[in-house]
Design a protein around this motif. Structure first.
Motif, short mmCIF file in Angstrom:
data_model
loop_
_atom_site.label_atom_id
_atom_site.label_comp_id
_atom_site.label_asym_id
_atom_site.label_seq_id
_atom_site.Cartn_x
_atom_site.Cartn_y
_atom_site.Cartn_z
N GLY A 211 0.79 -1.22 0.00
CA GLY A 211 0.00 0.00 0.00
C GLY A 211 0.82 1.27 0.00
O GLY A 211 0.33 2.34 0.37
N LYS A 212 2.08 1.19 -0.45
CA LYS A 212 2.95 2.37 -0.45
C LYS A 212 2.41 3.48 -1.34
O LYS A 212 2.39 4.65 -0.95
CB LYS A 212 4.37 1.99 -0.92
CG LYS A 212 5.11 1.07 0.02
CD LYS A 212 6.55 0.86 -0.37
CE LYS A 212 6.69 0.19 -1.73
NZ LYS A 212 6.51 1.02 -2.90
N SER A 213 2.02 3.13 -2.56
CA SER A 213 1.56 4.15 -3.50
C SER A 213 0.25 4.78 -3.04
O SER A 213 0.03 5.98 -3.23
CB SER A 213 1.41 3.56 -4.90
OG SER A 213 2.67 3.15 -5.42
N THR A 214 -0.62 4.00 -2.43
CA THR A 214 -1.86 4.55 -1.87
C THR A 214 -1.54 5.53 -0.75
O THR A 214 -2.14 6.62 -0.67
CB THR A 214 -2.76 3.42 -1.34
OG1 THR A 214 -3.03 2.50 -2.40
CG2 THR A 214 -4.07 3.97 -0.80
N LEU A 215 -0.58 5.20 0.09
CA LEU A 215 -0.17 6.10 1.16
C LEU A 215 0.48 7.36 0.59
O LEU A 215 0.23 8.47 1.07
CB LEU A 215 0.80 5.38 2.11
CG LEU A 215 1.32 6.20 3.28
CD1 LEU A 215 0.17 6.70 4.16
CD2 LEU A 215 2.32 5.39 4.11
N PHE A 216 1.29 7.19 -0.44
CA PHE A 216 1.94 8.34 -1.09
C PHE A 216 0.89 9.32 -1.60
O PHE A 216 0.98 10.53 -1.39
CB PHE A 216 2.81 7.83 -2.24
CG PHE A 216 3.57 8.92 -2.98
CD1 PHE A 216 4.81 9.33 -2.55
CD2 PHE A 216 3.03 9.51 -4.10
CE1 PHE A 216 5.51 10.32 -3.21
CE2 PHE A 216 3.71 10.51 -4.79
CZ PHE A 216 4.96 10.91 -4.34
N ASN A 217 -0.12 8.80 -2.28
CA ASN A 217 -1.18 9.67 -2.81
C ASN A 217 -1.98 10.33 -1.69
O ASN A 217 -2.43 11.48 -1.82
CB ASN A 217 -2.12 8.86 -3.70
CG ASN A 217 -1.47 8.45 -5.01
OD1 ASN A 217 -0.54 9.09 -5.47
ND2 ASN A 217 -1.96 7.38 -5.61
N ALA A 218 -2.17 9.62 -0.59
CA ALA A 218 -2.95 10.17 0.52
C ALA A 218 -2.20 11.30 1.23
O ALA A 218 -2.81 12.23 1.74
CB ALA A 218 -3.29 9.06 1.53
#
Length: 433
Positions: A211-218
């Motif tokens: 979930g790194k990219s989801t966290l980055f976007n958040a």
């Protein structure tokens, strides 16, 4: 020998395992996800107990016969093996089975080739693929033994197609290496520029699909592609991270790690992984709902050691608490320092706690004071502004009337060696004590 088909994605999977290997079901599930990410259709699975690897096929000869029978019966056009094979083993298996054989390293390289989008990422993937291919040219295709010559201009001893392909691959590898060196110089200059501005560097790392990219976007205004696929994003992406108590920081998203990541791929993705190596803080993202998360932590730590990032401070992020049934919180060590944050990047729960933890870890002691900066100190004014140290300002004939609010660690190195600027900052820091 056989002629390779141009394309085929109907696959039989071979899953080698040994007695003390651990959770073979989890390993099989992960390999199936890799195959799904590559776009292949799984027709069948053959498990193979391997205690003493066969130097010819890696799996036993009887198991190789079983795989051949399954591939023929299911009309498969590729066999995918969940292990890194030697070139000899891959070649012998292809000859025995009569269809293409791709090992774990080759499969990951294929996924990377599909996912890379930037010019840099494509160069890195092609370089890794060519290095991998160079060891597997011998008798892999029937045309490689053909001798050139016989026609006008080609008579004489000539060279085999195998030698020609090796030579061309060598030329291409040199060219790609030079291109990547130029790209890496440019990216290094960008990193040095950020360091000169003393903006803290934060990098996301973790096992792929955590979930790194989801966290980055958040956390940022980024629009990094995020999907429930292994290696959904590859290319390094850097964005400004704001609304922290310590002032702005820079956040970088990096490629996801996985066990047995091909060495050539780790070497090729130096530019991407340099974002982790040069960071002030790593956000080590894990899937809180994953029962294997502790083992996956060790896999990520091993890769970090391999790229010389093992000593960079880490803050563990336990993501997907909405699936794990956990509550958002900050875990602290005996000194009260944040060591772990529980959150859900998908729902946004706990992101405020992460920002709080980042502010504490990156900020340190804050300087909050007024500063009169003469108009002749324009360079220092620009550096203070770029570092996010100015919370308010007015200007008149006497100079800039600044309100400073920033960590002491951000302000201290900003003088740039100029004696006047150094004295101004020294007085500012003294007043704030």
């Amino acid at each position: 020998m056989f002629d390779r088909k141009e394309k085929g994605d109907r696959a039989v999977l071979v899953l080698p395992h040994s007695r003390g290997e651990g959770d073979t079901a989890r390993r099989a599930e992960e390999f199936a996800e890799l195959v799904k990410s590559a776009g292949a259709e799984v027709l069948g699975v053959v498990a193979a107990r391997v205690e003493d690897p066969n130097p010819r096929y890696y799996i036993g000869s009887g198991k190789a016969d079983e795989v051949a029978e399954a591939a023929r019966a299911l009309e498969a056009d590729v066999v995918l093996v969940d292990h890194v094979l030697t070139p000899v083993q891959e070649r012998n298996l292809e000859k025995h089975l009569g269809i293409r054989v791709v090992d774990r390293a080759g499969l990951i390289l294929d996924i990377f080739a599909q996912r890379a989008r930037s010019h840099e990422g494509k160069l890195e993937v092609e370089l890794a693929q060519l290095k991998h291919l160079a060891t597997r040219l011998v008798r892999g295709w029937t045309h490689l033994d053909a001798q050139r010559g016989g026609a006008i201009g080609n008579r004489g001893p000539g060279e085999t197609q195998l030698e020609t392909d090796r030579r061309l691959i060598g030329v291409r590898v040199k060219m790609l290496t030079k291109r990547l060196e130029k790209v890496q110089v440019q990216r290094g200059q960008q990193r040095r520029s950020r360091l000169r501005n003393t903006v803290p560097q934060v990098a996301l790392v973790g096992y792929t699909n955590a979930g790194k990219s989801t966290l980055f976007n958040a956390l940022t205004t980024g629009d990094v592609y995020a999907a429930n696929l292994l290696f959904a994003t590859l290319d390094p992406t850097v964005r400004k991270l704001e609304d922290l108590s310590c002032g702005p920081a820079v956040l970088a998203d990096t490629v996801g790690f996985i066990r047995e990541l091909p060495h050539d791929l780790v070497a090729a993705f130096r530019a991407t992984l340099a974002e982790a190596r040069d960071a002030d803080l790593l956000l080590h993202v894990s899937d809180a709902a994953d029962e294997e998360r502790e083992r996956l932590h060790r896999v990520v730590d091993n890769v970090l050691e391999e790229i010389d990032a093992g000593d960079v401070p880490q803050l563990h992020i336990m993501n997907k608490i909405d699936l794990a049934g956990s509550e958002p919180r900050i875990d602290r060590d005996a000194a009260g320092k944040p060591v772990r944050v529980w959150l859900s990047a998908a729902t946004g729960v706990g992101l405020d706690l992460l920002r709080q933890a980042l502010g504490e870890l990156l900020g340190g002691e804050r300087v909050q004071s007024a500063l009169l900066l003469p108009l002749t100190a324009g360079r220092l004014h620009a550096r203070l502004k770029a570092a996010g140290a100015i919370s308010g300002e007015t200007v008149d004939e006497h100079g800039w009337q600044l309100r400073i609010d920033a960590p002491r660690s951000v302000i201290a190195p900003l003088s740039g060696g100029d004696p006047t600027e150094t004295q101004l900052l020294r007085e500012l820091l003294a007043v704030a004590e």
